[in-house]
Design an enzyme around this catalytic site. Structure first.
Site, PDB file in Angstrom:
ATOM      1  N   HIS A 198     -51.603 -36.134  -5.061  1.00 16.68           N
ATOM      2  CA  HIS A 198     -52.075 -35.465  -6.409  1.00 16.68           C
ATOM      3  C   HIS A 198     -51.752 -34.178  -6.502  1.00 16.68           C
ATOM      4  O   HIS A 198     -52.335 -33.166  -5.985  1.00 16.68           O
ATOM      5  CB  HIS A 198     -53.770 -35.533  -6.282  1.00 16.68           C
ATOM      6  CG  HIS A 198     -54.343 -36.939  -6.331  1.00 16.68           C
ATOM      7  ND1 HIS A 198     -54.640 -37.499  -7.629  1.00 16.68           N
ATOM      8  CD2 HIS A 198     -54.415 -37.814  -5.418  1.00 16.68           C
ATOM      9  CE1 HIS A 198     -55.194 -38.764  -7.339  1.00 16.68           C
ATOM     10  NE2 HIS A 198     -54.936 -39.068  -5.962  1.00 16.68           N
ATOM     11  N   ASP A 217     -70.231 -22.394 -25.050  1.00 17.41           N
ATOM     12  CA  ASP A 217     -69.590 -23.250 -26.015  1.00 17.41           C
ATOM     13  C   ASP A 217     -70.170 -22.837 -27.419  1.00 17.41           C
ATOM     14  O   ASP A 217     -69.439 -22.519 -28.220  1.00 17.41           O
ATOM     15  CB  ASP A 217     -69.742 -24.697 -25.624  1.00 17.41           C
ATOM     16  CG  ASP A 217     -69.171 -25.032 -24.372  1.00 17.41           C
ATOM     17  OD1 ASP A 217     -68.561 -24.248 -23.732  1.00 17.41           O
ATOM     18  OD2 ASP A 217     -70.121 -26.144 -23.603  1.00 17.41           O
ATOM     19  N   CYS A 223     -50.491 -41.239  -8.067  1.00 12.70           N
ATOM     20  CA  CYS A 223     -51.133 -42.107  -7.193  1.00 12.70           C
ATOM     21  C   CYS A 223     -51.269 -43.525  -7.760  1.00 12.70           C
ATOM     22  O   CYS A 223     -50.036 -44.235  -7.709  1.00 12.70           O
ATOM     23  CB  CYS A 223     -52.602 -41.551  -7.000  1.00 12.70           C
ATOM     24  SG  CYS A 223     -53.685 -42.297  -5.642  1.00 12.70           S
ATOM     25  N   TYR A 224     -52.529 -44.118  -8.037  1.00 14.56           N
ATOM     26  CA  TYR A 224     -52.205 -45.462  -8.646  1.00 14.56           C
ATOM     27  C   TYR A 224     -51.197 -45.728  -9.682  1.00 14.56           C
ATOM     28  O   TYR A 224     -50.585 -46.515  -9.969  1.00 14.56           O
ATOM     29  CB  TYR A 224     -53.663 -45.922  -9.232  1.00 14.56           C
ATOM     30  CG  TYR A 224     -53.784 -47.128  -9.940  1.00 14.56           C
ATOM     31  CD1 TYR A 224     -53.937 -48.375  -9.003  1.00 14.56           C
ATOM     32  CD2 TYR A 224     -53.693 -47.302 -11.218  1.00 14.56           C
ATOM     33  CE1 TYR A 224     -54.132 -49.470  -9.688  1.00 14.56           C
ATOM     34  CE2 TYR A 224     -53.741 -48.559 -11.618  1.00 14.56           C
ATOM     35  CZ  TYR A 224     -53.962 -49.807 -10.903  1.00 14.56           C
ATOM     36  OH  TYR A 224     -54.028 -50.817 -11.608  1.00 14.56           O
ATOM     37  N   GLY A 264     -56.282 -44.218 -10.141  1.00 15.20           N
ATOM     38  CA  GLY A 264     -57.187 -44.924 -10.478  1.00 15.20           C
ATOM     39  C   GLY A 264     -58.066 -45.469  -9.208  1.00 15.20           C
ATOM     40  O   GLY A 264     -57.433 -45.429  -7.965  1.00 15.20           O
ATOM     41  N   GLU A 307     -52.028 -32.422  -9.184  1.00 15.77           N
ATOM     42  CA  GLU A 307     -52.959 -31.688  -9.829  1.00 15.77           C
ATOM     43  C   GLU A 307     -54.131 -30.821  -8.945  1.00 15.77           C
ATOM     44  O   GLU A 307     -55.173 -30.079  -9.681  1.00 15.77           O
ATOM     45  CB  GLU A 307     -53.880 -32.547 -10.961  1.00 15.77           C
ATOM     46  CG  GLU A 307     -54.657 -33.678 -10.377  1.00 15.77           C
ATOM     47  CD  GLU A 307     -53.925 -34.748  -9.860  1.00 15.77           C
ATOM     48  OE1 GLU A 307     -52.735 -34.975  -9.635  1.00 15.77           O
ATOM     49  OE2 GLU A 307     -54.834 -35.958  -9.590  1.00 15.77           O
ATOM     50  N   LYS A 351     -63.074 -26.093 -21.076  1.00 20.10           N
ATOM     51  CA  LYS A 351     -63.972 -24.856 -21.022  1.00 20.10           C
ATOM     52  C   LYS A 351     -63.079 -23.570 -20.460  1.00 20.10           C
ATOM     53  O   LYS A 351     -63.378 -22.701 -21.228  1.00 20.10           O
ATOM     54  CB  LYS A 351     -64.913 -24.987 -19.674  1.00 20.10           C
ATOM     55  CG  LYS A 351     -65.922 -24.372 -19.425  1.00 20.10           C
ATOM     56  CD  LYS A 351     -67.050 -24.898 -20.445  1.00 20.10           C
ATOM     57  CE  LYS A 351     -68.482 -24.203 -20.163  1.00 20.10           C
ATOM     58  NZ  LYS A 351     -69.343 -25.050 -21.024  1.00 20.10           N
TER      59      LYS A 351
END
Ligand code: XMP
Length: 518
Positions: free
Chosen positions: A170, A228, A81-82, A54, A172, A374
């Site tokens: 992080h 999509d 993180c946050y 955050g 990710e 996606k």
């Protein structure tokens, strides 16, 4: 249906990326707001919870906080993180401002006996991606440190007895070495996920539920030819065949032969009613003499929906209306989950979500891809047999070539740009660099310059080449296309495309430029 992981959103910029990584591990997850009531979380029976990062400090009163009870549910939690600082703070630890805030790739030292860091190809020290100005200066009781950096003593910490894990960096983000492996370890080895989220199941399950919901009614889908809506069309076709009608509005501003390609794909490869509305002339008429970019966009948008809804009325509204909304569209527009919450990130009306005129009423709206990211949509598209060019299509703006022809749009300019763009795309593909570029296209700036052709002086069009690399299109770098490729493109454009006598290369990043020219 699936084992569930909940990603609790504290407003960090990577919250969707965390969810995508979880899905890549074969684990279904949903993003919920940080203030989702605890009963609601419990009722969903998640096997694991991840707190996102955050932008805030835990000592900022306005920053998102969370009650202690979440840690007493017996559900493993990973704080990032946050989220890591919040875990420490909420459980009685201490968070302080960093003497030297850490940003970017940071050498990190790991304790490989920890479940997150053992069993994956992670050396004792490797880079992680850091972005913080506070750090955890005292751990809550029961926790111990499992990673550190030169500036951050608690780069990772945990209380294995309560299955609470925290990382200041992080995992990710691609820059964190073996970050995906860490997330996978948390999910599989701490939470006990089996990895039951696979796209084969998704197709079978969705086809089944679509059949059940639609019954013998009709479904109408607005098909743009983008990824999509194309995948949604293929999925609906598999489910209900000719009960599906796809309406494809061709405003004449698509790339060379694209309208025909879309028509061929859906009429030859899939079972459905396919309606193509050709309205190039109507669009050209409405755009005659218009040069202001905003006005052009407005006209194209308004005309498009007028034509589209007229056709829908003609087709009849006795069944369902379908659209290719995907999970990020729902998050960004504030429909991120069943409870009606959105993410804490900016809430906006998303361009993929169509506002229906009041006189049109269907039995219901179907969004068969509403749960997918996606990459997952593309995988489903491939499995359903959609052509490579459709599944891996680069993003194309709704107003089409209209925003790539500066000034007034005329039939002749559309033709020149279509030809030029086709040459550029072909050369980029042949050179093998197409995978590295997120978007590449030709622009017609409506500039005439003097040239020479044989013994003649020419006064003809300039073509600009635009190509970018980017992760999320919020920022972008101009792509460094090799000179040899540029030389071939330039040569072919001037030789093969009538009325082109000069080529320039756009070397502007975003910001300050945007990807499109208008
Ligand atoms: P910009 O030009 O804003 O583009 O840097 C970022 C990305 O968005 C696409 N784009 C659009 N897509 N409708 C769309 O569906 C639009 O009006 C539109 N304008 C820009 C652009 O192609 C790029 O991928």
């Amino acid at each position: 249906m699936h084992q569930l992981c909940i990603v609790l959103d504290f407003g960090g910029q990577y919250n969707q990326l965390i969810a995508r990584r979880v899905r890549e591990c074969g684990v279904y997850c949903e993003i919920l707001r940080y203030d989702t009531p605890i009963e609601e979380i419990r009722a969903k029976s998640p096997l694991g919870i991840i707190f996102t990062g955050g932008p805030n400090s835990v000592y900022d009163e306005a920053s998102p906080h969370i009650g202690r009870e979440i840690f007493d549910l017996g559900i493993p939690v990973l704080g990032i993180c946050y989220g890591a600082q919040l875990m420490a703070y909420t459980l009685g630890g201490e968070v302080s401002p960093c003497e030297h805030s850490e940003y970017g790739m940071t050498e990190t030292f790991y304790d490989r006996s920890d479940v997150l860091f053992g069993g994956i190809a992670l050396p004792e020290s490797a880079t992680s991606w850091m972005s913080h100005t506070d750090y955890v200066s005292r751990l809550p009781e029961g926790f111990h440190i499992t990673a550190h950096t030169d500036n951050c003593p608690a780069a990772a910490f945990c209380d294995p007895a309560r299955k609470l894990y925290a990382v200041q960096f992080h995992p990710e983000v691609n820059h964190t070495f073996a970050g995906r492996g860490m997330i996978d370890s948390f999910l599989k080895n701490v939470c006990g996920f089996h990895g039951d989220w696979v796209m084969d199941d998704f197709i079978a399950r969705t086809v089944g539920s679509l059949r059940e919901r639609i019954g013998d009614k009709r479904v109408i889908l607005g098909l743009s030819g983008g990824v999509d809506s194309s995948v949604a069309a293929a999925l609906l076709s598999r489910a209900v065949g000719r009960q599906l009608t796809c309406v494809f509005v061709d405003q004449g501003l698509m790339r060379k032969d694209e309208g025909d390609f879309v028509e061929q794909t859906f009429t030859k490869l899939f079972d459905m009613h396919f309606v193509r509305v050709n309205c190039k002339d109507k669009f050209l008429e409405a755009l005659r003499g218009v040069t202001d970019p905003e006005q052009k966009r407005r006209i194209i948008g308004t005309e498009f929906y007028n034509v589209f809804w007229d056709e829908i009325r003609r087709q009849g509204t006795d069944g369902f209306f379908a659209q290719g909304t995907i999970y990020p569209d729902r998050i960004e527009s504030g429909r991120g989950n069943q409870a009606g919450h959105g993410s804490t990130a900016v809430i906006k009306t998303h361009h993929n979500m169509v506002k229906m005129p009041e006189d049109i009423q269907f039995a219901g709206v179907i969004e068969p891809l509403g749960e997918l990211f996606k990459d997952e949509v593309r995988r489903v598209g491939e499995m359903l047999g959609l052509p490579y060019d459709l599944v891996w299509r680069q993003p194309f703006p709704g107003p089409g070539l209209g925003v790539r022809i500066i000034g007034e749009i005329t039939e002749e300019k559309i033709h020149i740009l279509q030809e030029a763009d086709a040459v550029l795309r072909e050369e980029i593909r042949l050179s093998g660099i197409d995978k590295e570029l997120k978007q590449y296209f030709a622009v017609l700036p409506d500039v005439h310059t003097v040239g020479v052709m044989g013994d003649h002086r020419t006064y003809d069009h300039l073509i600009a080449i635009r190509a970018v690399t980017t992760d999320d299109f919020m920022t972008a770098d101009w792509a460094h296309i090799p000179y040899e490729v540029l030389a071939r493109v330039s040569n072919r454009l001037c030789n093969e495309v009538e009325h082109v006598n000069r080529v320039v290369y756009d070397i502007t990043s975003k910001p300050p430029g945007t990807v499109e020219w208008e």
